[in-house]
Design an enzyme around this catalytic site. Structure first.
Site, mmCIF file in Angstrom:
data_model
loop_
_atom_site.group_PDB
_atom_site.id
_atom_site.type_symbol
_atom_site.label_atom_id
_atom_site.label_comp_id
_atom_site.label_asym_id
_atom_site.label_seq_id
_atom_site.Cartn_x
_atom_site.Cartn_y
_atom_site.Cartn_z
ATOM 1 N N ASP A 258 -2.409 -4.850 0.303
ATOM 2 C CA ASP A 258 -1.949 -6.148 0.794
ATOM 3 C C ASP A 258 -2.711 -6.633 2.025
ATOM 4 O O ASP A 258 -3.098 -7.812 2.100
ATOM 5 C CB ASP A 258 -0.445 -6.137 1.053
ATOM 6 N N GLN B 57 0.809 -1.206 0.000
ATOM 7 C CA GLN B 57 0.000 0.000 0.000
ATOM 8 C C GLN B 57 0.849 1.266 0.000
ATOM 9 O O GLN B 57 2.041 1.236 0.287
ATOM 10 C CB GLN B 57 -0.912 0.017 1.227
ATOM 11 N N HIS B 58 0.190 2.367 -0.352
ATOM 12 C CA HIS B 58 0.662 3.740 -0.152
ATOM 13 C C HIS B 58 1.725 4.224 -1.123
ATOM 14 O O HIS B 58 1.933 5.434 -1.238
ATOM 15 C CB HIS B 58 1.214 3.942 1.270
#
Length: 464
Positions: free
Chosen positions: A234, A71-72
């Protein structure tokens, strides 16, 4: 047999699991490594995906595929679909000051109310503000912003830079899902919408953002005709792969740790401790992350010159509480609690407590107490916790299982080792293929007997 494939494009590697859509049975797997570092050229992910697919024997016989990813991460694209600079990953902390600036401008309450999370260095909005402040020429070129799984899904469907794709740089074809979008700090899971004002506050101007797909939606097809699912972040994919439902809490013990729950209601924590993410199944996924988890065991195992198995055996020689020895394990700072500059500290060392078994036990207890603090934070958001699903490599250590049953005050269940992020993506692929979310069996490795010892937590909290 109808086959579906799930991809886990994580920080360290790309893994693919190919399963029977009807039963969930694993047919074959593949894997390839990613480069180290906190900024990575997305082309390396694409190359690793091709190698993992080849390692799994190809996907020509696969009917549907979906990508879950770390992520991110910030993937900034120009108008020609080219990556402007290496992607900043979730664990790149150079944007910490940018996160503080955003909070100063909007307020923690404002962020929690508008998008369910408060910026930290990990989140995409913070990285975009860093780009605006530190690399303004690159920021000015940004025509679209994608997350790692968004970009890989786009490439898998045949889109990309004009000289390296069959369909070219159609940025409007970028897609994401609600779980990954909820980790940007400019999309609201509660309203199911982007907050354009927050996005522009971060980057400095508007840009194309991926269309947010709902659970079970199709992003499109590969050039070979396989259906491509929505994909996921995830942690949300892992929850899907585990078949988690409201009341379940997942404790994931990797290098870092996460504690996240499945709930029917959105959460809003203005302290920023609990991130109010969305799940991949239409519900919500309040989550805390710790920077220190299995790395705690790594450090103490090196210090004692043993492997993880011997470390666990030593820990089981000691009594609960390690005779008063407490390890506060903030080896690389900490995110929960937010102490980025902290270091690890050993408390309660006496002539009687300074033994190898006690130190091993203190390491296991310190790791699990840190995660239990995270569980408490999630519970404070009025989230139920009926059982814990404990996953990750360290979860298979008998000492970790034994101590977890003493640290956590609800039953602990340890599933068999598996690639649950990739499995969740495979569930998505099957869902997109049939229109119905599949229910596949979950194999259990251990169910340690509950043996809650409040004193372990009490002596740990006393040192907080």
């Amino acid at each position: 047999m109808t086959l579906v494939a799930g991809i886990d494009s994580s920080t360290q590697s790309c893994k693919i699991v190919i399963r029977d859509a009807a039963t969930g049975a694993v047919v074959r797997r593949g894997r390839a490594s990613h480069p180290e570092g906190t900024e990575v050229a997305p082309a390396a992910w694409w190359s690793a995906l091709q190698m993992a697919i080849a390692d799994a024997g190809g996907i020509d016989d696969v009917s549907a595929i979906s990508v879950a990813g770390q992520q991110h991460g910030m993937v900034a694209l120009d108008a020609d679909g080219a990556v402007i600079r290496d992607a900043l990953l979730w664990n790149d902390t150079r944007s910490a000051d940018a996160a503080r600036d955003l909070i100063a401008e909007v307020g923690a309450d404002g962020y929690a109310r508008r998008v369910g999370i408060v910026p930290v260095a990990s989140f995409t909005a913070s990285k975009l503000r860093w780009l605006r402040d530190v690399e303004p020429e690159n920021a000015a070129r940004v025509a679209a912003v994608a997350l790692p799984h968004d970009w890989l899904t786009w490439r898998l469907r045949g889109y990309g830079p004009v000289d390296d794709s069959t369909l070219g740089p159609d940025l409007r074809q970028l897609t994401t899902d609600r779980s990954d979008a909820s980790g940007t700090a400019y999309w609201s899971a509660e309203r199911n919408a982007y907050d354009d004002e927050l996005f522009e506050l971060a980057l400095g101007h508007g840009a194309i953002l991926p269309r947010v797909l709902q659970p079970g939606d199709r992003a499109g097809t590969t050039p070979g005709g396989a259906i491509v699912g929505a994909g996921a972040g995830d942690n949300a994919a892992a929850a899907l792969g585990l078949g988690a439902t409201p009341g379940d809490v997942i404790v994931s013990i990797g290098t870092s740790g996460t504690v996240f729950a499945v709930t029917d209601r959105p959460t809003h924590d203005s302290s920023g401790t609990v991130a109010g993410f969305a799940s991949a199944d239409g519900t919500y996924l309040p989550l805390i992350a710790t920077l220190n988890a299995a790395r705690i065991l790594d450090a103490i195992a090196r210090l004692l010159d043993v492997d993880h198995g011997a470390l666990g055996a030593l820990a089981l020689e000691a009594d609960p509480g390690a005779n008063g020895l407490v390890l506060q394990p903030y080896f690389e700072g900490e995110r929960t609690p937010n102490r980025p500059d902290s270091t690890a500290t050993l408390f309660g060392m006496t002539l009687s407590s300074a033994t190898r078994p006690n130190l091993a036990r203190a390491a296991v207890e310190g790791m699990l107490c840190g995660l239990a603090d995270g569980l408490d934070a999630v519970r404070r958001q009025d989230v139920g916790s009926d059982r814990i699903l404990m996953v990750g490599g360290a979860a298979q250590n008998p000492a970790v299982q034994h101590v977890a049953a003493q640290v956590f005050d609800v039953p602990v269940v340890v599933p068999e080792p598996g690639e649950y992020v990739a499995d969740g993506a495979a569930v998505q692929a099957a869902w997109a293929l049939s229109g119905v979310r599949p229910v596949w069996p979950l194999s259990i490795s251990a169910t340690p007997t509950p043996d809650y010892r409040q004193s372990i937590r009490e002596q740990y909290v006393a040192r907080a």
